[in-house]
Write a protein that holds these residues in place. Structure first.
Motif, PDB file in Angstrom:
ATOM      1  N   ARG A 164       9.025   4.904  10.805  1.00  0.00           N
ATOM      2  CA  ARG A 164       9.238   5.962  11.786  1.00  0.00           C
ATOM      3  C   ARG A 164       8.712   7.322  11.328  1.00  0.00           C
ATOM      4  NH1 ARG A 164      13.650   9.195  10.570  1.00  0.00           N
ATOM      5  NH2 ARG A 164      15.258   8.306   9.191  1.00  0.00           N
ATOM      6  N   TRP A 165       8.390   7.455  10.066  1.00  0.00           N
ATOM      7  CA  TRP A 165       7.760   8.676   9.583  1.00  0.00           C
ATOM      8  C   TRP A 165       6.248   8.669   9.797  1.00  0.00           C
ATOM      9  CZ3 TRP A 165      10.406   9.949   4.224  1.00  0.00           C
ATOM     10  CH2 TRP A 165      11.712  10.412   4.475  1.00  0.00           C
ATOM     11  N   GLY A 166       5.694   7.513  10.161  1.00  0.00           N
ATOM     12  CA  GLY A 166       4.256   7.418  10.388  1.00  0.00           C
ATOM     13  C   GLY A 166       3.458   6.905   9.211  1.00  0.00           C
ATOM     14  N   ASN A 167       4.118   6.521   8.128  1.00  0.00           N
ATOM     15  CA  ASN A 167       3.403   5.933   6.997  1.00  0.00           C
ATOM     16  C   ASN A 167       2.805   4.597   7.418  1.00  0.00           C
ATOM     17  OD1 ASN A 167       4.200   7.957   5.027  1.00  0.00           O
ATOM     18  ND2 ASN A 167       6.255   7.059   5.167  1.00  0.00           N
ATOM     19  N   LEU A 168       1.560   4.334   6.996  1.00  0.00           N
ATOM     20  CA  LEU A 168       0.846   3.145   7.449  1.00  0.00           C
ATOM     21  C   LEU A 168       0.263   2.342   6.295  1.00  0.00           C
ATOM     22  CD1 LEU A 168      -1.314   4.715  10.337  1.00  0.00           C
ATOM     23  CD2 LEU A 168       0.942   3.632  10.549  1.00  0.00           C
ATOM     24  N   VAL A 169       0.254   1.012   6.483  1.00  0.00           N
ATOM     25  CA  VAL A 169      -0.514   0.112   5.624  1.00  0.00           C
ATOM     26  C   VAL A 169      -1.395  -0.742   6.533  1.00  0.00           C
ATOM     27  CG1 VAL A 169       1.184   0.036   3.768  1.00  0.00           C
ATOM     28  CG2 VAL A 169       1.304  -1.645   5.617  1.00  0.00           C
ATOM     29  N   TYR A 170      -2.500  -1.234   5.981  1.00  0.00           N
ATOM     30  CA  TYR A 170      -3.501  -1.939   6.773  1.00  0.00           C
ATOM     31  C   TYR A 170      -3.687  -3.361   6.250  1.00  0.00           C
ATOM     32  CZ  TYR A 170      -4.661   2.839   8.175  1.00  0.00           C
ATOM     33  OH  TYR A 170      -4.597   4.123   8.643  1.00  0.00           O
ATOM     34  N   ARG A 171      -4.375  -4.168   7.058  1.00  0.00           N
ATOM     35  CA  ARG A 171      -4.679  -5.529   6.636  1.00  0.00           C
ATOM     36  C   ARG A 171      -6.153  -5.626   6.239  1.00  0.00           C
ATOM     37  NH1 ARG A 171      -6.754 -10.409   8.246  1.00  0.00           N
ATOM     38  NH2 ARG A 171      -5.656 -12.245   7.415  1.00  0.00           N
ATOM     39  N   LYS A 172      -6.411  -5.693   4.952  1.00  0.00           N
ATOM     40  CA  LYS A 172      -7.741  -5.945   4.413  1.00  0.00           C
ATOM     41  C   LYS A 172      -8.801  -5.035   5.044  1.00  0.00           C
ATOM     42  CE  LYS A 172      -6.356 -10.614   3.163  1.00  0.00           C
ATOM     43  NZ  LYS A 172      -6.633 -12.067   3.261  1.00  0.00           N
ATOM     44  N   THR A 173      -9.908  -5.620   5.558  1.00  0.00           N
ATOM     45  CA  THR A 173     -11.005  -4.793   6.062  1.00  0.00           C
ATOM     46  C   THR A 173     -10.696  -4.115   7.385  1.00  0.00           C
ATOM     47  OG1 THR A 173     -12.039  -6.714   7.126  1.00  0.00           O
ATOM     48  CG2 THR A 173     -12.762  -6.163   4.899  1.00  0.00           C
ATOM     49  N   ALA A 174      -9.560  -4.440   8.005  1.00  0.00           N
ATOM     50  CA  ALA A 174      -9.161  -3.725   9.222  1.00  0.00           C
ATOM     51  C   ALA A 174      -8.857  -2.256   8.918  1.00  0.00           C
ATOM     52  CB  ALA A 174      -7.947  -4.384   9.862  1.00  0.00           C
ATOM     53  N   ARG A 175      -8.780  -1.940   7.646  1.00  0.00           N
ATOM     54  CA  ARG A 175      -8.532  -0.555   7.219  1.00  0.00           C
ATOM     55  C   ARG A 175      -9.695   0.357   7.606  1.00  0.00           C
ATOM     56  NH1 ARG A 175      -7.077   0.851   0.931  1.00  0.00           N
ATOM     57  NH2 ARG A 175      -7.822   2.994   0.839  1.00  0.00           N
ATOM     58  N   ASN A 176     -10.905  -0.039   7.344  1.00  0.00           N
ATOM     59  CA  ASN A 176     -12.166   0.695   7.542  1.00  0.00           C
ATOM     60  C   ASN A 176     -12.034   2.193   7.855  1.00  0.00           C
ATOM     61  OD1 ASN A 176     -12.073   0.450  10.638  1.00  0.00           O
ATOM     62  ND2 ASN A 176     -12.268  -1.709  10.084  1.00  0.00           N
ATOM     63  N   PHE A 177     -12.266   2.617   9.101  1.00  0.00           N
ATOM     64  CA  PHE A 177     -12.322   4.038   9.423  1.00  0.00           C
ATOM     65  C   PHE A 177     -10.948   4.659   9.715  1.00  0.00           C
ATOM     66  CE2 PHE A 177     -16.695   2.818  10.157  1.00  0.00           C
ATOM     67  CZ  PHE A 177     -17.425   3.936   9.779  1.00  0.00           C
ATOM     68  N   GLY A 178      -9.905   3.833   9.819  1.00  0.00           N
ATOM     69  CA  GLY A 178      -8.611   4.348  10.243  1.00  0.00           C
ATOM     70  C   GLY A 178      -8.073   5.505   9.426  1.00  0.00           C
ATOM     71  N   PRO A 179      -8.023   5.412   8.095  1.00  0.00           N
ATOM     72  CA  PRO A 179      -7.424   6.480   7.306  1.00  0.00           C
ATOM     73  C   PRO A 179      -8.127   7.833   7.454  1.00  0.00           C
ATOM     74  CG  PRO A 179      -7.532   4.463   6.015  1.00  0.00           C
ATOM     75  CD  PRO A 179      -8.308   4.206   7.272  1.00  0.00           C
ATOM     76  N   ILE A 180      -9.445   7.845   7.429  1.00  0.00           N
ATOM     77  CA  ILE A 180     -10.126   9.138   7.532  1.00  0.00           C
ATOM     78  C   ILE A 180     -10.070   9.688   8.950  1.00  0.00           C
ATOM     79  CG2 ILE A 180     -11.608   8.836   5.518  1.00  0.00           C
ATOM     80  CD1 ILE A 180     -13.876   7.989   7.398  1.00  0.00           C
TER      81      ILE A 180
END
Length: 228
Positions: A164-180
């Protein structure tokens, strides 16, 4: 109490206005926030500027947004492929503007926006049409082109899990451009497969800290469970 969870996809995209600049995560279909894109289509915002790695695949996701003629301009590195027929048709008809950006430059321009960097010099594109009208400089005997940051009003991204704070984790290469993209947009909206309790995510595994995320919406089994 900080709670960035919204109850529906419709609510998540409700304030995306006509003419907005929207970053959409994904490398092809990997990590593409398809459900958020569908909600954006239903929402009806038009004349959008889209920043994405490519220009849509087949009939779903970004391709469906293009087919609905909601996009005025697209900024991407890979606009043409075997199933990018909606972009092809729009571009050939003069109904969409394209800004072509080499993939490394695209990622760094997005990262620069999130990091508060005013621009950077890169050798990529020097001596080509992509460098026309841009500042160039020789550095240590090599020619460079000055590139500016890419900012956005909104970022639509896909993650594996969030709290609920918005912290995120991704699945392998699905991470790609999301963080930036989350860092480069004024409002980052993340669709997640599941929402977890605070403290359940290992702090060392969190890729996108909640400070960069404004909304989280659950899809899939998590969303169905909550709806029930």
């Amino acid at each position: 109490m900080i709670n960035k969870i919204v109850s529906s996809l419709t609510e998540a995209v409700a304030d995306i206005r006509d003419g907005a600049t929207v970053m959409i995560g994904g490398f092809g279909t990997a990590g593409m926030p398809s459900e958020l894109i569908d909600a954006l289509i239903d929402h009806g915002a038009r004349d959008l500027t889209i920043i994405n790695n490519n220009a849509g695949n087949g009939e779903t996701g970004l391709a469906a947004l293009l087919k609905a003629r909601r996009v005025r301009k697209i900024v991407c590195s890979f606009p043409r492929q075997a199933d990018s027929h909606h972009f092809d048709a729009l571009y050939r008809a003069g109904d969409i503007e394209l800004e072509l950006v080499p993939q490394g430059n695209l990622a760094e321009r997005i990262r620069a926006a999130g990091a508060g960097i005013g621009g950077f010099f890169t050798p990529t594109g020097y001596g080509t049409l992509l460098a026309e009208g841009k500042e160039t400089r020789e550095i240590n005997g090599r020619q460079y082109v000055f590139e500016t940051p890419l900012h956005a009003d909104f970022a639509l991204i896909k993650a594996l899990a969030g709290d609920r704070w918005g912290n995120l984790v991704y699945r392998k290469t699905a991470r790609n451009f999301g963080p930036i993209m989350a860092m480069a947009a004024k409002t980052a909206i993340a669709q997640v497969e599941r929402i977890v309790d605070l403290g359940e995510l290992d702090p060392e595994a969190i890729v996108t800290p909640g400070i960069f995320v404004q909304r989280v919406v659950a899809i899939g089994a998590a969303a169905k469970k909550e709806a029930a």
